[in-house]
Design a protein around this motif. Structure first.
Motif, PDB file in Angstrom:
ATOM      1  N   HIS A  60       1.036  -1.213   0.078  1.00 59.05           N
ATOM      2  CA  HIS A  60       0.130  -0.006   0.087  1.00 59.05           C
ATOM      3  C   HIS A  60       0.819   1.344   0.137  1.00 59.05           C
ATOM      4  CE1 HIS A  60      -3.133  -2.858   1.907  1.00 59.05           C
ATOM      5  NE2 HIS A  60      -3.501  -2.562   0.777  1.00 59.05           N
ATOM      6  N   GLU A  63       1.923   3.826   3.386  1.00 57.29           N
ATOM      7  CA  GLU A  63       2.441   3.098   4.592  1.00 57.29           C
ATOM      8  C   GLU A  63       3.837   3.181   4.745  1.00 57.29           C
ATOM      9  OE1 GLU A  63       0.289  -0.624   4.693  1.00 57.29           O
ATOM     10  OE2 GLU A  63      -1.850   0.410   4.146  1.00 57.29           O
ATOM     11  N   ARG A 102      -3.284   4.296  -1.219  1.00 55.18           N
ATOM     12  CA  ARG A 102      -3.377   2.890  -0.745  1.00 55.18           C
ATOM     13  C   ARG A 102      -3.444   2.317  -2.101  1.00 55.18           C
ATOM     14  NH1 ARG A 102      -5.128  -0.240   3.265  1.00 55.18           N
ATOM     15  NH2 ARG A 102      -6.596  -2.080   2.720  1.00 55.18           N
ATOM     16  N   HIS A 146       2.939  -3.303   7.015  1.00 54.67           N
ATOM     17  CA  HIS A 146       1.737  -2.511   6.848  1.00 54.67           C
ATOM     18  C   HIS A 146       1.604  -1.675   7.863  1.00 54.67           C
ATOM     19  CE1 HIS A 146      -0.121  -4.347   2.854  1.00 54.67           C
ATOM     20  NE2 HIS A 146       0.549  -5.288   3.506  1.00 54.67           N
ATOM     21  N   THR A 147       0.823  -0.358   7.466  1.00 57.94           N
ATOM     22  CA  THR A 147       0.150   0.472   8.841  1.00 57.94           C
ATOM     23  C   THR A 147      -1.363   0.427   8.448  1.00 57.94           C
ATOM     24  OG1 THR A 147       0.518   2.422   7.745  1.00 57.94           O
ATOM     25  CG2 THR A 147       2.496   1.609   8.548  1.00 57.94           C
TER      26      THR A 147
HETATM   27 ZN    ZN Z   1      -1.407  -1.708   4.261  1.00 55.72          ZN
END
Ligand code: ZN
Length: 338
Positions: A60, A63, A102, A146-147
């Motif tokens: 994404h 992130e 994203r 990820h975040t």
């Molecule tokens: Zn993510």
């Protein structure tokens, strides 16, 4: 190196000893260049024989913490200190990374909903297929970083799914402890069939995800946890001898087992959260309030938690749409199936 099953070419040899850095070259026909390509950074560090680990960031594009940590490790990992192979991809979905979104601006897709991908599909599907069909068959363990991105915040944590095989489950829990984030979340996701993690797990490969922050900014603690977690993970896999030592508290195993852990916005509005991630919360207490500042005299709507636990993820403060997740509560891991 061309691969028969993919339209993507790599200018590195995955079997060569030493450190190589370069690019995957993915074709992208566009108005300004019919034969144009997109270059995706990749570093491979290989020495002797041993397991192969894949570290991915930037699936994404908004992130940042994983991308920073994987990129740094790619620049600094000493091949002489490695026993095995480390494949580092800090910015997998490079069009989205450069666009700070994203979804990919190239095809409007969430790459982490495109697995196992399609060699002849859209750009994101082609990229997912390359990871699934070309990279993963080489891999023994994967950490996908990820975040919560722009849409929310998360307490720095690793995450994993329940694994039916008890040996695999115990090994993954141990890997999470080795990574050493404050929390590790065993969860059944809302939409999991088409993620990179699902492809990794289908192949029986050791798999960890992370959530390291969010809200569209770099979480300082998230970068720290990622930076040291990746090196500790390599130590766990017996690829490097030395691990960063510290006196951080042990990882606490948590779970997100059912829909009651999630709260969704019942309508569009401005969401005012009542807690920050990492705080203890109680069922029935307000997760926050939806405000309707466009309507005079309209009272805010309370959105309540349905579980006692610790706040894993939080949306807002900001505008939310009907159906957006505004909070995810985690509870202590029961040791059973999640
Ligand atoms: Zn993510």
């Amino acid at each position: 190196m061309a691969n028969a099953t993919s339209r993507i070419a790599a200018d590195i040899d995955f079997d060569r000893q030493g450190r190589q850095s370069g690019y995957l070259r993915a074709p992208l026909s566009r108005n300004t260049s019919g034969w144009g390509i997109v270059e995706i950074p990749i570093t491979v560090v290989k020495n002797g024989s041993g397991p192969t680990v894949l570290f991915t960031g930037g699936i994404h594009g908004d992130e940042y913490e994983g991308s920073i940590a994987v990129s740094e490790l790619a620049r600094t990992l000493d091949p002489a200190a490695v026993q095995g192979r480390v494949i580092l991809m800090p910015a997998v979905n490079i069009p989205a990374v450069l666009n700070d979104t994203r979804l990919s601006p190239v095809d409007g897709r969430d790459m982490n909903r495109c697995f196992p991908g399609n060699a002849k599909g859209t750009f994101s599907e082609m990229l997912a297929h390359y990871l699934d069909a070309v990279i993963l068959p080489m891999v023994d363990a994967s950490v996908d970083l990820h975040t919560a991105g722009h849409s929310g915040d998360s307490i720095p944590s690793t995450n994993m799914h329940h694994i039916a095989d008890p040996v695999g489950m115990a090994r993954t829990l141990a890997a999470a402890e080795a990574f050493g984030a404050p929390y590790n979340v065993v969860f059944a996701g809302v939409d999991e069939g088409a993620t990179l993690t699902s492809s990794v797990e289908r192949r029986g490969i050791l798999s960890l995800g992370t959530e390291l922050g969010g809200w569209g900014r770099v979480n300082i603690e998230g970068v720290r946890v990622a930076r040291r977690g990746l090196r500790r993970f390599l130590h766990f896999m017996e690829i490097v001898e030395a691990a960063p030592d510290d006196d951080d508290p042990k990882t606490r195993h948590m779970q997100v087992g059912d829909r009651a852990c999630y709260a969704f916005a019942p309508s569009a509005g401005t969401f005012e959260p009542r807690n920050t991630v990492g705080q203890s919360v109680r069922a029935g207490d307000p997760a926050g309030f939806l405000h309707f500042v466009e309507d005079v005299d309209r009272e805010p709507v309370e959105v309540a938690y349905q579980r006692d636990g610790i706040l894993w993820m939080s949306a807002g403060p900001g505008r939310v749409a009907r159906g957006d997740t505004v909070s995810v509560v985690m509870t202590d891991y029961s040791g059973g199936k999640v």
